[in-house]
Write a protein that holds these residues in place. Sequence first.
Motif, PDB file in Angstrom:
ATOM      1  N   GLU A  46     -15.128  56.835   9.346  1.00 35.54           N
ATOM      2  CA  GLU A  46     -14.504  56.481  10.626  1.00 35.54           C
ATOM      3  C   GLU A  46     -13.595  57.615  11.103  1.00 35.54           C
ATOM      4  O   GLU A  46     -12.656  57.995  10.392  1.00 35.54           O
ATOM      5  CB  GLU A  46     -13.684  55.199  10.464  1.00 35.54           C
ATOM      6  CG  GLU A  46     -12.998  54.759  11.717  1.00 35.54           C
ATOM      7  CD  GLU A  46     -12.171  53.498  11.533  1.00 35.54           C
ATOM      8  OE1 GLU A  46     -12.459  52.711  10.616  1.00 35.54           O
ATOM      9  OE2 GLU A  46     -11.216  53.348  12.310  1.00 35.54           O
ATOM     10  N   ASN A  47     -13.896  58.162  12.288  1.00 30.88           N
ATOM     11  CA  ASN A  47     -13.040  59.209  12.886  1.00 30.88           C
ATOM     12  C   ASN A  47     -12.646  60.293  11.882  1.00 30.88           C
ATOM     13  O   ASN A  47     -11.482  60.688  11.795  1.00 30.88           O
ATOM     14  CB  ASN A  47     -11.743  58.579  13.421  1.00 30.88           C
ATOM     15  CG  ASN A  47     -12.014  57.591  14.532  1.00 30.88           C
ATOM     16  OD1 ASN A  47     -13.004  57.746  15.261  1.00 30.88           O
ATOM     17  ND2 ASN A  47     -11.193  56.557  14.639  1.00 30.88           N
ATOM     18  N   PHE A  48     -13.626  60.787  11.141  1.00 30.36           N
ATOM     19  CA  PHE A  48     -13.313  61.674  10.018  1.00 30.36           C
ATOM     20  C   PHE A  48     -12.629  62.955  10.491  1.00 30.36           C
ATOM     21  O   PHE A  48     -11.740  63.482   9.825  1.00 30.36           O
ATOM     22  CB  PHE A  48     -14.569  61.993   9.221  1.00 30.36           C
ATOM     23  CG  PHE A  48     -14.282  62.389   7.792  1.00 30.36           C
ATOM     24  CD1 PHE A  48     -13.418  61.641   6.991  1.00 30.36           C
ATOM     25  CD2 PHE A  48     -14.862  63.530   7.247  1.00 30.36           C
ATOM     26  CE1 PHE A  48     -13.156  62.008   5.680  1.00 30.36           C
ATOM     27  CE2 PHE A  48     -14.605  63.904   5.935  1.00 30.36           C
ATOM     28  CZ  PHE A  48     -13.753  63.144   5.149  1.00 30.36           C
ATOM     29  N   GLU A  49     -13.035  63.452  11.693  1.00 25.90           N
ATOM     30  CA  GLU A  49     -12.410  64.697  12.153  1.00 25.90           C
ATOM     31  C   GLU A  49     -10.941  64.458  12.491  1.00 25.90           C
ATOM     32  O   GLU A  49     -10.089  65.338  12.292  1.00 25.90           O
ATOM     33  CB  GLU A  49     -13.181  65.286  13.355  1.00 25.90           C
ATOM     34  CG  GLU A  49     -12.989  64.604  14.678  1.00 25.90           C
ATOM     35  CD  GLU A  49     -13.820  63.321  14.822  1.00 25.90           C
ATOM     36  OE1 GLU A  49     -14.549  62.942  13.866  1.00 25.90           O
ATOM     37  OE2 GLU A  49     -13.701  62.689  15.879  1.00 25.90           O
ATOM     38  N   ILE A  50     -10.611  63.230  12.901  1.00 27.79           N
ATOM     39  CA  ILE A  50      -9.201  62.913  13.214  1.00 27.79           C
ATOM     40  C   ILE A  50      -8.413  62.786  11.908  1.00 27.79           C
ATOM     41  O   ILE A  50      -7.291  63.285  11.770  1.00 27.79           O
ATOM     42  CB  ILE A  50      -9.124  61.623  14.063  1.00 27.79           C
ATOM     43  CG1 ILE A  50      -9.822  61.853  15.415  1.00 27.79           C
ATOM     44  CG2 ILE A  50      -7.680  61.152  14.243  1.00 27.79           C
ATOM     45  CD1 ILE A  50     -10.022  60.625  16.252  1.00 27.79           C
ATOM     46  N   VAL A  51      -9.043  62.154  10.928  1.00 26.06           N
ATOM     47  CA  VAL A  51      -8.400  62.019   9.609  1.00 26.06           C
ATOM     48  C   VAL A  51      -8.087  63.409   9.052  1.00 26.06           C
ATOM     49  O   VAL A  51      -6.968  63.700   8.621  1.00 26.06           O
ATOM     50  CB  VAL A  51      -9.333  61.249   8.644  1.00 26.06           C
ATOM     51  CG1 VAL A  51      -8.848  61.345   7.203  1.00 26.06           C
ATOM     52  CG2 VAL A  51      -9.460  59.793   9.071  1.00 26.06           C
ATOM     53  N   LEU A  52      -9.058  64.303   9.113  1.00 22.81           N
ATOM     54  CA  LEU A  52      -8.855  65.650   8.547  1.00 22.81           C
ATOM     55  C   LEU A  52      -7.859  66.462   9.379  1.00 22.81           C
ATOM     56  O   LEU A  52      -7.022  67.195   8.829  1.00 22.81           O
ATOM     57  CB  LEU A  52     -10.194  66.380   8.441  1.00 22.81           C
ATOM     58  CG  LEU A  52     -11.136  65.833   7.362  1.00 22.81           C
ATOM     59  CD1 LEU A  52     -12.515  66.466   7.474  1.00 22.81           C
ATOM     60  CD2 LEU A  52     -10.563  66.079   5.967  1.00 22.81           C
ATOM     61  N   SER A  53      -7.894  66.275  10.706  1.00 23.22           N
ATOM     62  CA  SER A  53      -6.904  66.997  11.553  1.00 23.22           C
ATOM     63  C   SER A  53      -5.493  66.558  11.183  1.00 23.22           C
ATOM     64  O   SER A  53      -4.567  67.362  11.138  1.00 23.22           O
ATOM     65  CB  SER A  53      -7.136  66.696  13.036  1.00 23.22           C
ATOM     66  OG  SER A  53      -8.457  67.021  13.374  1.00 23.22           O
ATOM     67  N   SER A  54      -5.351  65.262  10.842  1.00 27.01           N
ATOM     68  CA  SER A  54      -3.996  64.767  10.493  1.00 27.01           C
ATOM     69  C   SER A  54      -3.520  65.399   9.184  1.00 27.01           C
ATOM     70  O   SER A  54      -2.327  65.393   8.870  1.00 27.01           O
ATOM     71  CB  SER A  54      -4.009  63.236  10.366  1.00 27.01           C
ATOM     72  OG  SER A  54      -4.682  62.857   9.169  1.00 27.01           O
ATOM     73  N   LEU A  55      -4.455  65.961   8.427  1.00 27.66           N
ATOM     74  CA  LEU A  55      -4.071  66.669   7.186  1.00 27.66           C
ATOM     75  C   LEU A  55      -3.957  68.170   7.430  1.00 27.66           C
ATOM     76  O   LEU A  55      -3.784  68.953   6.492  1.00 27.66           O
ATOM     77  CB  LEU A  55      -5.108  66.404   6.092  1.00 27.66           C
ATOM     78  CG  LEU A  55      -5.138  64.981   5.512  1.00 27.66           C
ATOM     79  CD1 LEU A  55      -6.338  64.816   4.589  1.00 27.66           C
ATOM     80  CD2 LEU A  55      -3.843  64.663   4.764  1.00 27.66           C
ATOM     81  N   GLY A  56      -4.104  68.581   8.704  1.00 27.59           N
ATOM     82  CA  GLY A  56      -3.907  70.004   9.014  1.00 27.59           C
ATOM     83  C   GLY A  56      -5.190  70.803   9.142  1.00 27.59           C
ATOM     84  O   GLY A  56      -5.165  72.017   9.335  1.00 27.59           O
ATOM     85  N   ALA A  57      -6.337  70.133   9.060  1.00 28.56           N
ATOM     86  CA  ALA A  57      -7.595  70.880   9.201  1.00 28.56           C
ATOM     87  C   ALA A  57      -7.797  71.252  10.664  1.00 28.56           C
ATOM     88  O   ALA A  57      -7.319  70.547  11.567  1.00 28.56           O
ATOM     89  CB  ALA A  57      -8.764  70.010   8.727  1.00 28.56           C
ATOM     90  N   ASP A  58      -8.485  72.372  10.879  1.00 28.46           N
ATOM     91  CA  ASP A  58      -8.828  72.767  12.256  1.00 28.46           C
ATOM     92  C   ASP A  58     -10.273  72.346  12.495  1.00 28.46           C
ATOM     93  O   ASP A  58     -11.210  73.070  12.172  1.00 28.46           O
ATOM     94  CB  ASP A  58      -8.676  74.294  12.400  1.00 28.46           C
ATOM     95  CG  ASP A  58      -8.980  74.723  13.830  1.00 28.46           C
ATOM     96  OD1 ASP A  58      -8.690  75.893  14.168  1.00 28.46           O
ATOM     97  OD2 ASP A  58      -9.517  73.896  14.613  1.00 28.46           O
ATOM     98  N   ILE A  59     -10.428  71.093  12.957  1.00 27.18           N
ATOM     99  CA  ILE A  59     -11.773  70.525  13.118  1.00 27.18           C
ATOM    100  C   ILE A  59     -11.789  69.690  14.388  1.00 27.18           C
ATOM    101  O   ILE A  59     -10.850  68.930  14.651  1.00 27.18           O
ATOM    102  CB  ILE A  59     -12.149  69.661  11.877  1.00 27.18           C
ATOM    103  CG1 ILE A  59     -13.528  69.008  12.045  1.00 27.18           C
ATOM    104  CG2 ILE A  59     -11.087  68.629  11.566  1.00 27.18           C
ATOM    105  CD1 ILE A  59     -14.040  68.339  10.781  1.00 27.18           C
TER     106      ILE A  59
END
Length: 417
Positions: free
Chosen positions: A401-414
């Motif tokens: 679910e919304n994996f790119e948002i989850v990873l962005s919240s951890l600082g990923a540039d996605i």
Amino acid sequence: MSKLLVTGRQKLSGEVYVQGAKNSSLPILAATILTKGESVIFNCPNLSDIDASSRILRYLGCKVERSDHTIVVKSDDVCRSDIPDELMRKTRSSIVFLGAVLARTGRARLSFPGGCEIGLRPIDMHLKALRELGAEIKEKHGYLDCSAPYGLKGTKISLSFPSVGATEDIMIAACLASGTTTITNAAREPEIVDLADYLNKCGAKIYGAGEGVVMIDGVSSLNGTSHTIIPDRIVAATLMSCAASTGSHIMLRGVIGSQLESVIPVFEETGCTVKYKDGDMEFVSPKRLKTMKIVRTMPYPGVPTDAQAPLLAAACVADGTSVFVENIFENRYRHTSELVRMGAKIKTEGKIAVVEGVQSLYGASVEATDLRGAAALIVAGLCAESDTEISGIKYLERGYENFEIVLSSLGADIKKV
Ligand code: EPZ
């Protein structure tokens, strides 16, 4: 067609809650068909596979309302016992509706669920067990026509392989059968336990779920209940792989550590440290992973096949060679060709994949061809030099679910483009 654009070499940090388990939500939604009244399912992830199941429930006559992560199902008015092809084909796991519809209505007509990207996905064990429970099943022109006009009758069932779906199908069908059913060599996955917990709260009598032998005493009816879905252990393992491939330190909230007891040692082997208590997991990865040595996927409690692709992607940048043995599905290395395009050194031969770690991967335009393969490409993209463009993310949205948002919240540039 949207794609994901990942700029690699960004360390992750911070904390994130792990979504509810897809592979627990799907069988539990199917099981609501057995009940009268209303079931309120909490912590249900927002996924296309879940939407597909909701469409099947509505087609069968259930009322289904979703608000945020809660799904309410009212199944008093189940009025159909067929599932049309276009609904069946949306998700492989819809085979688990077979036992539920048959037990509720005495009939079930659905198309043979096709194979998928990771394998043929036969259902012989499902059909053999339902026949042993007294169902008559005709297979013709790609359709299954099942009937149990006098109801199903409890019996002893022995599975030749601890199939998750077959165990779930039988558990669901046996709840309303007359007499007792025992399943020997049953699957032990935590999602099986979650399904049994839901059904027992509805009034079922299921004993031993999570063990190799499960016993179900048939009852005459079940009533809806409220239930909270367990966290998704595969999403947790995927986030651990993202942290491992980027040398990051993250916190996972709402995980059940005991469900990851075969995955944690794989990461510890590479030099990661994992501490968990009361539902929180602190995961710290070294700058560069050591080799995973050998990873064999097995039925639970072994290393889950669904974690193979993300783990393998992290192994691509380890310092040394890792060997993977995929014992569950026959075609689950399709992500490796895309990883090789990113500079990975991987050789596959049947069940075996040999991954020779490289200093770093480089960004490329890659295509996902299955759910966990899509996750693997993200794990690789996060640590690659330059940008990676990932297409085929409809596969990702089936399970994350919304994996790119989850990873962005951890600082990923996605980002999704
Ligand atoms: C469930 O699939 C999961 N799906 C899969 O997750 C998971 O990989 C798999 O269990 C194994 O853990 C859901 O829960 C919705 P199996 P299922 O029956 O039930 C063979 C994901 O990525 N088999 O345990 O289909 C089968 O071909 C998905 O989330 C038969 O031969 O898995 C496979 O080789 C992918 N005959 C093996 O058993 C049968 O009748 C394991 O299958 C049934 C299965």
